[in-house]
Motif scaffolding. Structure first.
Motif, PDB file in Angstrom:
ATOM      1  N   LEU A   3      29.485  20.685  47.796  1.00  0.00           N
ATOM      2  CA  LEU A   3      30.149  21.531  49.438  1.00  0.00           C
ATOM      3  C   LEU A   3      28.694  21.019  49.862  1.00  0.00           C
ATOM      4  O   LEU A   3      28.873  21.459  50.503  1.00  0.00           O
ATOM      5  N   ARG A   4      27.425  21.126  49.670  1.00  0.00           N
ATOM      6  CA  ARG A   4      27.169  20.899  50.415  1.00  0.00           C
ATOM      7  C   ARG A   4      26.768  19.643  51.194  1.00  0.00           C
ATOM      8  O   ARG A   4      26.541  19.576  52.796  1.00  0.00           O
ATOM      9  N   ASP A   5      26.860  18.435  50.606  1.00  0.00           N
ATOM     10  CA  ASP A   5      27.386  17.104  51.474  1.00  0.00           C
ATOM     11  C   ASP A   5      28.533  17.632  52.950  1.00  0.00           C
ATOM     12  O   ASP A   5      28.349  16.591  53.428  1.00  0.00           O
ATOM     13  N   LEU A   6      29.329  18.670  51.906  1.00  0.00           N
ATOM     14  CA  LEU A   6      30.847  18.643  52.999  1.00  0.00           C
ATOM     15  C   LEU A   6      29.966  19.714  54.633  1.00  0.00           C
ATOM     16  O   LEU A   6      30.276  19.163  55.427  1.00  0.00           O
ATOM     17  N   TYR A   7      29.358  19.997  53.911  1.00  0.00           N
ATOM     18  CA  TYR A   7      28.380  21.407  54.957  1.00  0.00           C
ATOM     19  C   TYR A   7      27.980  20.248  55.951  1.00  0.00           C
ATOM     20  O   TYR A   7      28.439  20.606  57.706  1.00  0.00           O
ATOM     21  N   ASP A   8      27.195  19.647  55.193  1.00  0.00           N
ATOM     22  CA  ASP A   8      26.234  18.736  56.503  1.00  0.00           C
ATOM     23  C   ASP A   8      27.213  17.841  56.450  1.00  0.00           C
ATOM     24  O   ASP A   8      27.046  17.088  58.480  1.00  0.00           O
ATOM     25  N   ALA A  56      39.106  13.116  51.258  1.00  0.00           N
ATOM     26  CA  ALA A  56      39.014  13.276  49.460  1.00  0.00           C
ATOM     27  C   ALA A  56      37.750  14.202  48.587  1.00  0.00           C
ATOM     28  O   ALA A  56      38.619  14.837  48.049  1.00  0.00           O
ATOM     29  N   GLY A  57      37.062  14.579  50.188  1.00  0.00           N
ATOM     30  CA  GLY A  57      35.816  15.243  49.583  1.00  0.00           C
ATOM     31  C   GLY A  57      36.335  16.861  49.316  1.00  0.00           C
ATOM     32  O   GLY A  57      36.412  17.443  48.421  1.00  0.00           O
ATOM     33  N   THR A  69      39.620  21.385  43.654  1.00  0.00           N
ATOM     34  CA  THR A  69      40.153  21.009  42.648  1.00  0.00           C
ATOM     35  C   THR A  69      39.231  21.478  41.246  1.00  0.00           C
ATOM     36  O   THR A  69      39.569  22.318  40.871  1.00  0.00           O
ATOM     37  N   TYR A  70      37.193  21.262  41.332  1.00  0.00           N
ATOM     38  CA  TYR A  70      36.313  21.315  41.231  1.00  0.00           C
ATOM     39  C   TYR A  70      36.438  23.220  40.936  1.00  0.00           C
ATOM     40  O   TYR A  70      36.356  24.609  39.859  1.00  0.00           O
TER      41      TYR A  70
END
Ligand code: FE
Ligand code: ZN
Ligand code: FE
Length: 179
Positions: free
Chosen positions: A14-19, A114-115, A121-122
């Motif tokens: 989620l943090r990766d997507l936020y960035d 993809a992200g 799903t998680y």
């Protein structure tokens, strides 16, 4: 932080997507500026607004998780955006540049798809239903954006193909659609 549970991996992703969303918010104005086709500009402009809402949607999820949204750098998105930026910056022909902007923007959308598919799903597995619904909403928007770009590419690529044929003197019947 190295995730040691699915919950931690979920937060890391989620943090990766936020960035990634913030990188896109920074990059889109330049892409809008570089685009020539009014419909392409408009599509990118409206996706910029959608992207800002997606970032706040993630903030809502972090608040509920009582986790900080920052701290992760999405190197993948950085690479995708840098590659697009350096390619687009080199192209002088306006139509070919528009085609390259679409190609780059679609890579961005696919990376996001993809992200978001993964974290959605998680969220389901971890029983975070509310987040799952929010993430599904964003996933749908990314897919819509990709679809809109495909539709635009249909017309803009065709224009670029016609122009290359004219400049190279090949017969029109030999042209193929790029996408
Ligand atoms: Fe997004
Ligand atoms: Zn990433
Ligand atoms: Fe997007």
């Amino acid at each position: 932080m190295t995730p040691s549970s699915l919950q931690e991996l979920y937060v890391e992703q989620l943090r990766d997507l936020y960035d990634a969303e913030h990188q896109i918010i920074k990059a889109l104005p330049e892409m809008i500026e570089a685009a020539t086709s009014e419909s392409l500009k408009q599509a990118l402009r409206s996706h910029l607004e959608v992207t800002k809402a997606q970032a706040s949607r993630l903030e809502t999820i972090f608040e509920k998780l009582e986790e900080e949204p920052g701290g992760e750098k999405c190197k993948g998105m950085q690479g995708v955006l840098q590659e697009g930026d350096s390619l687009v910056g080199e192209i002088k022909d306006a139509t070919v540049r528009d085609v390259a902007i679409i190609a780059s923007a679609q890579r961005v959308e696919h990376y996001e798809i993809a992200g978001y598919g993964t974290v959605r799903t998680y969220a389901g597995i971890l029983g975070d239903e509310e987040a799952g619904e929010l993430l599904q909403l964003t996933l749908n928007e990314e897919k819509d954006a990709d679809q809109e770009l495909t539709t635009l590419a249909g017309t803009i690529n065709e224009g670029a193909a016609v122009k290359s044929v004219e400049s190279e003197g090949i017969t029109r019947t030999r042209t193929k659609r790029i996408a």
